[in-house]
Design an enzyme around this catalytic site. Sequence first.
Site, PDB file in Angstrom:
ATOM      1  N   ASP A 167       3.999   5.318   1.008  1.00  0.00           N
ATOM      2  CA  ASP A 167       4.847   4.155   1.130  1.00  0.00           C
ATOM      3  C   ASP A 167       4.927   3.689   2.262  1.00  0.00           C
ATOM      4  O   ASP A 167       5.314   2.377   2.818  1.00  0.00           O
ATOM      5  CB  ASP A 167       6.333   4.945   1.019  1.00  0.00           C
ATOM      6  N   LYS A 190      11.898  -1.491 -10.269  1.00  0.00           N
ATOM      7  CA  LYS A 190      10.430  -2.063 -10.282  1.00  0.00           C
ATOM      8  C   LYS A 190      10.003  -2.898 -11.762  1.00  0.00           C
ATOM      9  O   LYS A 190       9.022  -3.531 -11.920  1.00  0.00           O
ATOM     10  CB  LYS A 190       9.546  -1.112 -10.247  1.00  0.00           C
ATOM     11  N   LYS A 194      14.459   3.787  -9.974  1.00  0.00           N
ATOM     12  CA  LYS A 194      13.213   3.040  -9.777  1.00  0.00           C
ATOM     13  C   LYS A 194      12.748   2.260 -10.970  1.00  0.00           C
ATOM     14  O   LYS A 194      12.001   1.218 -10.852  1.00  0.00           O
ATOM     15  CB  LYS A 194      12.184   3.975  -9.864  1.00  0.00           C
ATOM     16  N   ASN A 225      -0.963  13.058   1.312  1.00  0.00           N
ATOM     17  CA  ASN A 225      -0.178  13.850   0.388  1.00  0.00           C
ATOM     18  C   ASN A 225      -0.668  14.864  -0.304  1.00  0.00           C
ATOM     19  O   ASN A 225      -1.752  14.773  -0.467  1.00  0.00           O
ATOM     20  CB  ASN A 225       1.000  12.858  -0.299  1.00  0.00           C
ATOM     21  N   PHE A 235       5.488   6.747 -12.105  1.00  0.00           N
ATOM     22  CA  PHE A 235       5.865   8.090 -12.069  1.00  0.00           C
ATOM     23  C   PHE A 235       6.753   8.231 -10.890  1.00  0.00           C
ATOM     24  O   PHE A 235       6.693   7.271  -9.827  1.00  0.00           O
ATOM     25  CB  PHE A 235       4.598   9.075 -11.735  1.00  0.00           C
ATOM     26  N   LYS A 272     -10.598   7.697  18.572  1.00  0.00           N
ATOM     27  CA  LYS A 272      -9.895   8.899  18.435  1.00  0.00           C
ATOM     28  C   LYS A 272      -8.502   8.699  19.594  1.00  0.00           C
ATOM     29  O   LYS A 272      -8.772   8.573  20.758  1.00  0.00           O
ATOM     30  CB  LYS A 272     -10.626  10.299  18.661  1.00  0.00           C
TER      31      LYS A 272
HETATM   32  O1  C5P Z   1       8.829   3.941  -4.885  1.00  0.00           O
HETATM   33  P1  C5P Z   1       8.159   5.148  -5.310  1.00  0.00           P
HETATM   34  O2  C5P Z   1       6.816   5.307  -4.145  1.00  0.00           O
HETATM   35  O3  C5P Z   1       8.675   6.691  -5.201  1.00  0.00           O
HETATM   36  O4  C5P Z   1       7.774   4.860  -6.698  1.00  0.00           O
HETATM   37  C1  C5P Z   1       6.730   5.658  -7.300  1.00  0.00           C
HETATM   38  C2  C5P Z   1       5.995   4.783  -8.426  1.00  0.00           C
HETATM   39  O5  C5P Z   1       5.585   3.823  -7.625  1.00  0.00           O
HETATM   40  C3  C5P Z   1       4.729   5.552  -8.674  1.00  0.00           C
HETATM   41  O6  C5P Z   1       4.292   5.169  -9.790  1.00  0.00           O
HETATM   42  C4  C5P Z   1       3.651   5.168  -7.651  1.00  0.00           C
HETATM   43  O7  C5P Z   1       2.230   5.269  -8.280  1.00  0.00           O
HETATM   44  C5  C5P Z   1       4.010   3.615  -7.442  1.00  0.00           C
HETATM   45  N1  C5P Z   1       3.811   2.979  -6.034  1.00  0.00           N
HETATM   46  C6  C5P Z   1       3.148   2.063  -5.995  1.00  0.00           C
HETATM   47  N2  C5P Z   1       3.135   1.540  -4.771  1.00  0.00           N
HETATM   48  C7  C5P Z   1       3.465   2.215  -3.556  1.00  0.00           C
HETATM   49  C8  C5P Z   1       4.060   3.229  -3.483  1.00  0.00           C
HETATM   50  C9  C5P Z   1       4.469   3.712  -5.007  1.00  0.00           C
HETATM   51  O8  C5P Z   1       2.666   1.411  -6.935  1.00  0.00           O
HETATM   52  N3  C5P Z   1       3.299   1.760  -2.480  1.00  0.00           N
END
Ligand code: C5P
Length: 411
Positions: free
Chosen positions: A275, A340, A336, A206, A322, A284
């Site tokens: 994600d 979380k 979120k 990303n 974030f 490859k």
């Molecule tokens: O759910 P989302 O990915 O949008 O949430 C963003 C936050 O969760 C960010 O702080 C990111 O660093 C964290 N994150 C995480 N593990 C993941 C994806 C995102 O800790 N697999």
Amino acid sequence: MALIALGVTGGIGAYKAVEVARGLQKRGHDVVAVMTHSATKFVGAVTFEAITRRRVITDQFETGANSDIEHIALASTIDLLIVAPATANVIGKLANGIADDFLSTLYTATRAPVLLAPAMNTNMFAHEAVRKNLDTLAARGVRFVEPGEGYLACGWIGKGRLAEPDEIVAAADVILRPASPLRGQKVLVTAGPTYEDFDPVRFIGNRSSGKMGYAVAAEAVRRGANVTLISGPTSLEPPAAREVVQVRTAAEMHRAVMSRAGQMDVVIMAAAVADYAPQRAPQKVQKGADTLTLVLHKTPDILGDLGHRRLSSAKGPVLVGFAAETENLLARAAEKRAKKHVDLIIANDVARSDAGFDVDTNAVIVIGPDGSEPLPLQSKARIASDILDRVERVLAAHGSRTDQGTSQVRG
Ligand code: C5P
């Protein structure tokens, strides 16, 4: 606002001291310039007088100016003494208690903190006598802003050029800033993207540059925290953290964070963690059909796991996440925070060209227990500082709640 005596000595960098005076004033400080006799050969006292709007002290024994013993009066009222540039001569005098002009007398008379910005020829800076004097001063608690390397006025190339005015002003700020509640706290910061390989040469990544997370880590270091930086792939120079761990994938970041989080006081997840991740093919993937389908599997949610782990224990780190979004920013970020179970969510509109990924500025909304608060567009360094101010507040509230053993339920 502090009263700062700015000692200027006779080096070619004396002209930069004018910018130091301006920088200190911009931060709201009051500056009294104290020039040695040789400094006045490089820059006129009138320049400093116009900038500081105060009489410039150039002479120990000026008559009629003041009936007080001026160096004693000033010594007891200043909050900081800066000497920039500090020549080998003045460093020698300060280290050895010689007080034969206003500046050296002020140094021996004051109990205020002292910050020196040495500047001289490379060989002079490396000379044993100068090193010994610098060591003596450092052992006495004097702080330094190291000279820079490069082309020197004497034609040499090497270490000895006066540090930039911004650096000197920032160092003064650190000394004058009241002790941060983050000092000595263990702070884990994640930064950068993750790369999810789907064969030995290709990955899904990303656009995160890591700049925001690195700025948060640097600011935490500046506040005296013990920082662990866990970084995805970036080209950035890490700050002086206690530990820097380089990872590539979300799974690696999950392992690196989970194995350390138990010892942390604060965890700030600024990383843009994937994600979903593909299976990594051993060789490859070859070109063939018109379309290629990759099957992606959900990665572990690091922050979510930490939030859930904290729910079931009486104590756990302050958690900050974030939320990088391109639409419905506030609603998604607030969701979120609840899902979380974290203390603060920093909502980041990454659709803007001047904020979010791979730029030096950012504008965010901090969502915390007391609602949401926008932080307007500014440098990522300033945003990092504002975020850590809020983290300090949560830390204070968190500390008192856990002391009473009632921290299990969070807003
Ligand atoms: O759910 P989302 O990915 O949008 O949430 C963003 C936050 O969760 C960010 O702080 C990111 O660093 C964290 N994150 C995480 N593990 C993941 C994806 C995102 O800790 N697999």
